[in-house]
Design an enzyme around this catalytic site. Structure first.
Site, short mmCIF file in Angstrom:
data_model
loop_
_atom_site.label_atom_id
_atom_site.label_comp_id
_atom_site.label_asym_id
_atom_site.label_seq_id
_atom_site.Cartn_x
_atom_site.Cartn_y
_atom_site.Cartn_z
CD GLU A 251 35.46 36.22 49.78
OE1 GLU A 251 35.95 36.09 50.91
OE2 GLU A 251 34.33 36.35 49.63
CB THR A 293 34.61 36.18 55.01
OG1 THR A 293 34.27 36.83 53.84
CG2 THR A 293 35.65 35.37 55.15
CG HIS A 409 35.19 39.96 47.56
ND1 HIS A 409 34.10 40.70 47.44
CD2 HIS A 409 35.06 39.64 48.86
CE1 HIS A 409 33.51 41.22 48.49
NE2 HIS A 409 33.97 40.43 49.59
CG ASP A 468 33.57 33.16 52.26
OD1 ASP A 468 32.81 33.07 50.68
OD2 ASP A 468 33.98 34.27 52.25
CG HIS A 469 29.96 34.32 51.61
ND1 HIS A 469 29.89 34.95 50.45
CD2 HIS A 469 31.16 34.93 52.57
CE1 HIS A 469 30.98 35.90 50.62
NE2 HIS A 469 31.76 35.80 51.72
#
Ligand code: GP9
Ligand code: MN
Length: 613
Positions: A251, A293, A409, A468-469
């Site tokens: 994440e 995600t 997150h 994921d980013h």
């Protein structure tokens, strides 16, 4: 006083339009981070909002004298609301609101907890005038003074004329503008925020009909284009044939944390060690869009680009896809499952996973989630992995299991007992905390690997680990620049869009692969190692072992990067000299980017893979 009231009654419509006009220009210049380079940029900035604003305000003419003032106030407030919503969204995502985002608002992670933080005291200046206009309108109503309405025909023609002029100038400046509806930055810059919103609405209405009008021939045309360059093989083809596959989605994890220390301590000690015995792809870019995600998952599973707005998971869950679980099952009898500690319907995963061919989804309801073992979005990563192993050990082999971590997150919260590293000490709290949540995530993976080793589930597995980013959006990026002791430049910002990508095969010697690539390339690379051919598939994925640096890595807004060039913020950069150079140098790559994005969108929106079963 009487004079003022008469003046206002005659000029209220013009006053409201002019106020909104000025406000819009100010928000565009100050709030949106646009670089204005040419005289046409300035002309468009000035004229682009006016026609649409006149049209919006003109709607109040459609009502009777009695309700016209209230309607004018409502329209005025709605336009201000639209402007302000875009500004808030932009502050966090450096992007503009789309219809799809509004429709999936409950799935948009990040904004909820932090909306408050995005508000600035200066915002009163954007909203405050509603009260002034409201006061004027109500006092006019009390005194029974009517709002003077300009001639309808002339008014409508002027506003439509101005909109047409804006569109013509914008297309003159950038002939591809209307073919690149995904480049929202450029659209807003050229057409203005209101015309952009209107265009986006039309795009949203048109999208569902694309499926109805597509046929087998469209699929054939796309396939011919993609198959023109057959994939190359390397001597690594098939080295992991038949192995179980464990995919870990990290994440919000950016590549800068790898091998980086804070106060002398490594942020990711476990991953840094693992890399020594792994294939570590050190130049992989985040290519996700508004689906975050789920966009990353989509690229890994389908080798298609995400949609320009919204998440494909939410917008196209009933399509046909040649997804990784389906390919793995057909070619080598794999069972595919997903483990994720959040609600099953977040990002519409429950429905989309069925479409993508997953055999099972272990979502929140399969975990023992308590107040103590959860934080932020749900169960913490350490108990998440621990609790998942039981189910993993019961799967028929070979299996492919995807684990989606959650603890790291935004806004990067952590309980004290989970803090394995001191916070960083930059001026940006979000970045200081980020270091600690990434460190926790690293500990969770270490713990997971140890358990797999204990249970003898490690040896025969191919591990795929990817970020994921981005985690730190541009708003907070100054903290990262401070941490890395680097300047805030467009090219440094671009480098921060890199995510880690590691493939670990027990027993395999480690190697750093510096070739540039993107998340879309993960799938071909993994299939290559598993010895599964990627020929005859509609895919935009390149095997990273044979990819070249002259192939552009394409971003969802139409920008791109190659080994030598980068096209970002509508400027072409030489990556070696770090100078802005003639746009011509980037044009061939931009054309490739445009082609790929449009073809990928055609495949998804036309559901073209249903013709290739
Ligand atoms: C939620 C998780 C986080 O289930 O995937 O979502 P994000 O906001 O990163 O897309
Ligand atoms: Mn995410």
């Amino acid at each position: 006083m009487k004079k003022l009231t008469t003046y206002l009654s005659n000029h209220l419509i013009a006053t409201t339009v002019i106020l909104l006009w000025i406000k819009t220009i100010l928000v565009t210049v100050i709030g949106f981070d646009f670089t204005l380079m040419t005289w046409l940029d300035f002309v468009l900035l000035i004229i682009s909002p006016i026609g649409t604003l006149m049209l919006f305000i003109g709607f109040s003419f459609l009502f009777t004298k009695r309700v016209r003032p209230i309607n004018l106030l409502v329209i005025y407030s709605l336009i201000t609301g639209l402007l302000y919503a875009n500004l808030l969204y932009y502050r966090f995502y450096i992007d503009f609101v789309t219809v799809s985002v509004l429709l999936q608002i409950s799935n948009v992670g990040g904004l909820g907890a932090s909306t408050f933080e995005l508000i600035s005291p200066y915002d009163c200046l954007i909203i405050g005038d509603i009260f002034v206009i409201g006061f004027v309108i109500l006092s006019m109503k009390k005194k029974k003074v009517n709002i003077h309405r300009p001639g309808r025909r002339k008014y409508a023609l002027t506003s439509i004329g101005l909109i047409a002029l804006t569109i013509s100038l914008a297309v003159f400046q950038n002939p591809h503008l209307l073919n690149t509806s995904y480049d929202r930055d450029q659209l807003v810059k050229s057409l203005g925020i209101y015309n952009y919103q209107f265009g986006n609405l039309l795009y949203g209405i048109k999208a569902p009909f694309e499926k109805l009008t597509s046929d087998k021939q469209d699929a054939g045309a796309v396939n011919d284009f993609i198959q023109a360059k057959p994939p190359k093989k390397s001597d690594l083809f098939g080295i992991a044939e038949g192995k179980n596959v464990v995919i870990i989605s990290l994440e919000s994890t950016q590549n800068f944390v790898i091998n980086q220390t804070v106060n002398g301590e490594e942020i990711t000690p476990f991953l840094n060690n693992l890399i020594k015995d792994s294939f570590y792809f050190s130049n992989i870019y985040d290519q996700t869009s508004q689906g975050k995600t789920s966009d990353a998952e989509f690229m890994v599973d389908t080798a298609l680009y995400p949609l320009p707005s919204g998440s494909v998971f939410v917008r196209r869950p009933e399509n046909t896809f040649q997804s990784l679980p389906i390919v793995l099952k057909k070619s080598a009898g794999y069972t595919s499952v997903v483990f994720h500690g959040n609600e099953s319907d977040f990002w519409n995963r429950d429905q989309m996973y069925r479409t993508l061919g997953y055999d099972h989804f272990y979502s929140k309801k399969y975990y023992n989630v308590t107040k103590e073992n959860s934080i932020n979005y749900g169960i913490k990563d350490i108990p998440f992995f621990q609790q998942s192993i039981k189910q993993l050990s019961t799967l028929p082999e070979p299996y492919s299991a995807k684990f989606i971590t959650l603890s790291n997150h935004f806004p990067f919260l952590l309980d004290e007992e989970d803090q394995f590293i001191e916070t960083a000490d930059t001026k940006v709290e979000v970045v200081n905390r980020y270091v600690t949540t990434v460190r926790y995530e690293d500990e969770a993976i270490k713990d997971f690997f140890n358990s797999l080793k204990e249970k003898k589930m490690y040896e025969d597995t191919l591990f795929v680990i990817y970020g994921d980013h981005y985690g730190i959006s541009s708003k907070y990026e100054s903290g990262v620049h401070a941490l890395l002791d680097q300047k805030d430049t467009p090219l440094n910002h671009l480098e921060l869009q890199q995510v880690p990508f590691i493939i670990h095969i027990p027993g395999q010697e480690g190697r750093v692969i510096n070739t540039i690539g993107g998340q879309i390339d993960i799938r071909s690379t993994v299939l290559h190692l598993l010895g599964i051919s990627t020929e005859n598939r509609m895919s935009f994925s390149h095997n990273l072992f044979t990819r070249t640096n002259s192939e552009p890595v394409v971003f969802r807004d139409g920008s791109m990067v190659t080994g030598n060039y980068a096209y970002i913020n509508n400027l072409c950069y030489d990556r070696n000299s770090k100078e802005v150079i003639d746009r011509k140098n980037c044009l061939p790559y931009l054309e490739s980017a445009r082609n790929q994005l449009n073809l990928s969108d055609n495949i998804i929106l036309g559901d073209l893979l249903r013709f290739t079963k």
